[in-house]
Every structure is written in C-alpha cells, then in structure tokens.
Write a protein that holds these residues in place. Structure first.
Motif, PDB file in Angstrom:
ATOM      1  N   SER A   1      40.246  37.046  27.910  1.00 52.58           N
ATOM      2  CA  SER A   1      38.857  38.023  28.717  1.00 52.58           C
ATOM      3  C   SER A   1      37.835  37.652  28.938  1.00 52.58           C
ATOM      4  N   LEU A   2      37.873  36.736  28.268  1.00 50.92           N
ATOM      5  CA  LEU A   2      36.305  35.786  28.577  1.00 50.92           C
ATOM      6  C   LEU A   2      36.552  35.109  30.214  1.00 50.92           C
ATOM      7  N   GLU A   3      37.462  34.477  29.954  1.00 53.02           N
ATOM      8  CA  GLU A   3      38.085  33.502  31.056  1.00 53.02           C
ATOM      9  C   GLU A   3      37.790  34.691  32.066  1.00 53.02           C
ATOM     10  N   ALA A   4      38.709  35.573  32.718  1.00 53.51           N
ATOM     11  CA  ALA A   4      39.121  36.769  33.586  1.00 53.51           C
ATOM     12  C   ALA A   4      37.274  37.039  33.549  1.00 53.51           C
ATOM     13  N   LEU A   5      36.891  37.074  33.024  1.00 55.03           N
ATOM     14  CA  LEU A   5      35.582  38.638  33.369  1.00 55.03           C
ATOM     15  C   LEU A   5      34.385  37.410  33.611  1.00 55.03           C
ATOM     16  N   PHE A   6      33.915  35.746  33.171  1.00 56.20           N
ATOM     17  CA  PHE A   6      33.048  35.491  33.455  1.00 56.20           C
ATOM     18  C   PHE A   6      32.669  34.617  34.435  1.00 56.20           C
ATOM     19  N   PRO A   7      32.273  34.293  34.747  1.00 60.38           N
ATOM     20  CA  PRO A   7      31.890  32.866  35.338  1.00 60.38           C
ATOM     21  C   PRO A   7      32.763  31.768  34.420  1.00 60.38           C
ATOM     22  N   LYS A   8      33.401  30.339  35.285  1.00 59.22           N
ATOM     23  CA  LYS A   8      33.938  29.635  34.771  1.00 59.22           C
ATOM     24  C   LYS A   8      32.914  28.894  33.830  1.00 59.22           C
ATOM     25  N   THR A   9      31.973  28.750  33.725  1.00 59.92           N
ATOM     26  CA  THR A   9      30.533  27.889  33.281  1.00 59.92           C
ATOM     27  C   THR A   9      30.123  28.552  31.575  1.00 59.92           C
ATOM     28  N   LEU A  10      30.227  29.604  31.896  1.00 58.68           N
ATOM     29  CA  LEU A  10      29.537  30.976  31.353  1.00 58.68           C
ATOM     30  C   LEU A  10      30.523  30.571  29.797  1.00 58.68           C
ATOM     31  N   ALA A  11      31.483  31.193  30.335  1.00 59.53           N
ATOM     32  CA  ALA A  11      33.102  31.915  29.441  1.00 59.53           C
ATOM     33  C   ALA A  11      32.655  30.325  28.902  1.00 59.53           C
ATOM     34  N   GLU A  12      32.710  28.991  29.582  1.00 56.73           N
ATOM     35  CA  GLU A  12      33.338  28.085  28.625  1.00 56.73           C
ATOM     36  C   GLU A  12      32.214  27.436  27.459  1.00 56.73           C
ATOM     37  N   ARG A  13      31.038  27.819  27.820  1.00 57.09           N
ATOM     38  CA  ARG A  13      29.430  27.849  26.451  1.00 57.09           C
ATOM     39  C   ARG A  13      29.909  29.043  25.523  1.00 57.09           C
TER      40      ARG A  13
END
Ligand code: FAD
Ligand code: UDP
Length: 385
Positions: A102-114
């Motif tokens: 869900s994080l990956e689906a909804l957040f920008p990539k770099t923010l999601a990874e952090r």
C-alpha cells in the motif's frame, strides 16, 4: 409443547448449542427465530439472478482454532478462500490492511523506500501495529505515515461505520485492521480461511437436521414462551431487549444493504473494495469472488451504515466503548438475579464484536458448562477461538 431446551436465535450461537444438546445429551430442543430463515447474520441465499449472496453482508470464515474448524467441518466441506480487500484512496486502489505494498502504491518511490526502512527498523518485518498506536511515534516519518493512514483509511470509514471517530471507540475496533509491515495482501492471517462449499445456510441446515431439534421461524420467543414447557433456555438475541431496556438501550450500529446485479462477469479486482472517504457507503462486495460461482452476470452489495432503531432495522454491531460495557454489566447482573435457567450467549447477548469462530467457540464453551451442570460426560471437548 414440552421440550428440554428453548433456544432463541438460529444463528451460529443458537445452532451450535442446539446441535450439541440434541446430539450429545439426547435432549429435545426447540429453536425459534423471528426471521424467516436459519443462519442468523451468516444466512446466504440465491438471488433472483441465480447468484449466491450473503443477505447480511460478506461473511468470510477464518480461525486459528483447529477444534472449531474440525467441529464445523462435520457439517460442510469448504472452498479455500483468502480474503483480499482494497481501499480507494485519492483515486487509486491500495491493499488493506495498509502494508508495504500500500505504501508503494500511494507514496512517491523515494519516500516509500525511506518509510519502509524506518518501519522495519522500528517494528520488524511481519509486525502488526494498530494505527492509533503508530500515531504516538516520535519519528517524523512514522508519524507522517500514521497520520496519512489515519486520515485516508480510518477516519472517514470509521466515522461512517460507527458515527464515531476511531479514538472514541475501544482501540480493539480499529486494531482489527492493523498496519501490517509485510507484503502479504491477505486480509486475515488465520490458519484456516474458507467459505462453506455449498453456502452457510446449507451448513446450518445440516447442523440443525437432528430428530431432537424442532425449528420455528418467524417466531419471536415472547409469542411462544408461555405455551412451551422447557427446563432451560438459551437467549442469543439482544440482552437489553430481553430485559425491556430496564437500564436503557445498548447502542448498536445497523446497516442498509443495496444489492445490484450488473451485466458483467466481473465488477471489481477484489471481492471487497472499501471507500473510506467518498460516498455514503463504506464498502462494495462482489459475492462471486467469495463463492467462486461462475456467471456472465454478477451481484454486488453496497453497505450504508446507519443508527440502529429497535423494531425498524437490525442490530448488527455492538458498539465497543467503556460506558456501553458498563451498561451491559448491569444487564448481566439482571441475568444473574433471575438465574432461573436462562443463559445468555452470542454477539447480541454478550454484546461483543464476535467473529463467527468466536461465536462458535463461545457456544461450545457454554455447552461444556451445561454438561458440567448436568454432570453428563460427552466426547467432544471445546476450546474457545
Ligand atoms: P446472530 O447471527 O445475530 O443470530 C441471532 C439470531 O437471534 C438472529 O437470527 C435473530 O433473528 C434471532 N433473535 C434475536 N432476538 C430474537 C427474539 N426475541 N426471538 C426470536 N429470535 C430472535 N464474522 C466473521 O467471522 N467473518 C466475517 O466476514 C463477518 N462478516 C460480518 C459482516 C457483517 C455485516 C456482520 C453484521 C457481521 C459479520 N460477522 C463476520 C460476524 C458474524 O455475523 C457473527 O459473529 C455471528 O453471526 C454471530 O452469531 P450469533 O448467533 O451470536 O448472532
Ligand atoms: N476500518 C477502517 N477502514 C478500513 C477498514 C476498517 O477504518 O478500510 C476500521 C473501521 O472502524 C471498521 C474496523 O476497522 O469498523 C474493523 O474493520 P473490519 O473489516 O474488521 O469490520 P467488519 O468486517 O467487522 O465490518
């Protein structure tokens, strides 16, 4: 008429008790239900388009109790089914419970990874963290995530569903759907997850098909209690109603279901899609995805939560809150006071947010108490869910 037991309610609680008493104690049982069918809220039936639907909303069986699983397996074979839910958030679909996907689906990539790294460092991969608990985190990224999940997944849905904010309810309610630090999109992680192969109603029909059991439908127990001689009674309806609202009404939440048949073989990607933020409904369920039925058409149900009004709509959900539990305790004291063979059990009488397996576990436990009282020994040992 003379029976050993009068059981009020033909849902899971009433049906399990009737089956146990009839088959293990060889006693006569009369089951009454004011509805025109058995199965309580788990009732399913074929609609006018030939699609098997759950009249009172989607019912997915899941349990970690082997004992409960084996008990019910005497009355049904199963269709393995792993429930998947998506939430519609800001125009996109993401898995619920909120997880790393869900994080990956909804957040920008770099923010999601952090944020993913922070989540794993702080809680460990595989952890489940209730959103209300995550809101207390001091780390800026985790706090931002918790606030996002709270606002976009929980706040609107809970306000619609309960008429209350998440923090106004017992934390166990939103804790049912914790943030899951994992890539497993399943809604439940229980060992056993399935749907009765021929449906819930058929399973109930088999449970209640015993020569010691009689069933009266469209019958409120008040209409017959005077005419029937019985030694014991189990009441599985609302306990406040039983005592004529002596201590005030216990709040319940109700739902209005809107069923629609669509000329398409598939309506949505997963059996259930939640709409936390838009519309008056909370979720749409597509029944064919639960049952595996094949058809060129499909039936879906929209769920619109509403306040419960006794006599007008159904009391579907007890509302878990401290002051409601205290009021329920007063009714329990009334139950102890009358102590004349009436036992109270089930989601409505116990005023507990039971899943189906918990209702079964509660009924099996009560049956053990009944056995202990009558000092009869039986072959089946129950454990709770
Ligand atoms: P009920 O099923 O409510 O049965 C009580 C019966 O008593 C009713 O049939 C009622 O008509 C009857 N009754 C009440 N008063 C009287 C009276 N005075 N005279 C005669 N009859 C009376 N659980 C899961 O595990 N998985 C799910 O996916 C799931 N989904 C759900 C979705 C919804 C929308 C709802 C509302 C519940 C869901 N549940 C689910 C919970 C599940 O429905 C309950 O755990 C289960 O039905 C409880 O069984 P019960 O016998 O205690 O109560
Ligand atoms: N919930 C939410 N958003 C969701 C899913 C659940 O806010 O997308 C909250 C809501 O308060 C809901 C509770 O979590 O009532 C429990 O959800 P569950 O799916 O267990 O509800 P049920 O299937 O019993 O209606």
């Amino acid at each position: 008429m003379k029976v050993d037991w009068l059981i009020v309610g033909a849902g899971f609680t009433g049906a399990v008790l009737a089956e146990r008493i009839a088959s293990q104690l060889n006693q006569k049982v009369l089951v009454v239900d004011r509805r025109d069918h058995i199965g309580g809220n788990a009732y399913d039936h074929y609609d006018e388009h030939g699609i098997l639907v759950h009249k009172y909303g989607p019912h997915i069986f899941h349990t970690n109790s082997q004992n409960i699983w084996e008990y019910l397996s005497r009355f049904t074979s199963w269709r393995p089914y792993y429930h998947h839910v998506q939430a519609f958030v800001e125009g996109r679909l993401a898995p619920v419970p909120f997880n790393l996907n869900s994080l990956e689906a909804l957040f920008p990539k770099t923010l999601a990874e952090r944020v993913e790294r922070r989540l794993i460092e702080r809680f460990g991969f595989g952890a489940k963290v209730p959103v209300l608990k995550m809101l207390d985190e001091s780390d800026a990224d985790l706090k931002e995530l918790a606030t996002y999940v709270y606002r976009n997944i929980f706040e609107g849905y809970t306000t619609k569903q309960w008429g209350l904010k998440p923090e106004e309810l017992d934390p166990s309610v939103t804790g049912r759907v914790p943030v899951f630090i994992s890539r497993d999109d399943s809604y439940f992680q229980d060992c056993f997850q399935a749907i009765p192969r021929l449906g819930y109603t058929e399973m109930f029909r088999r449970m209640l098909s015993h020569p010691n059991i009689r069933i009266l439908l469209k019958t409120d127990y008040r209409g017959v209690a005077e005419e029937i001689a019985f030694s014991g009674m189990v009441f599985t309806g609302p306990i406040d109603e039983y005592f004529d609202y002596l201590h005030g009404a216990l709040p319940y939440r109700s739902l209005r279901f809107e069923f629609r048949n669509e000329p398409t073989s598939s309506f949505q990607q997963t059996a259930q899609v939640n709409y936390p933020n838009e519309h008056g409904f909370t979720r749409i369920t597509e029944f064919k995805q639960l049952t595996g039925q094949q058809s060129p058409r499909t039936t879906i149900a929209y769920e619109y939560p509403e306040a419960h009004e006794p006599g007008i709509n159904e009391p579907y959900y007890p509302v878990p809150k401290t002051e409601h539990r205290e009021r329920h305790d007063k009714y329990l004291r009334e139950a102890q006071r009358i102590n004349d063979g009436v036992m109270f059990a089930g989601r409505l009488a116990d005023y507990k947010y039971y899943n189906m397996d918990q209702a079964v576990g509660r009924a099996l436990k009560l049956f053990e108490e009944i056995c202990a009282r009558s000092q009869k020994s039986v072959g089946f040992t129950a454990v709770s869910a």
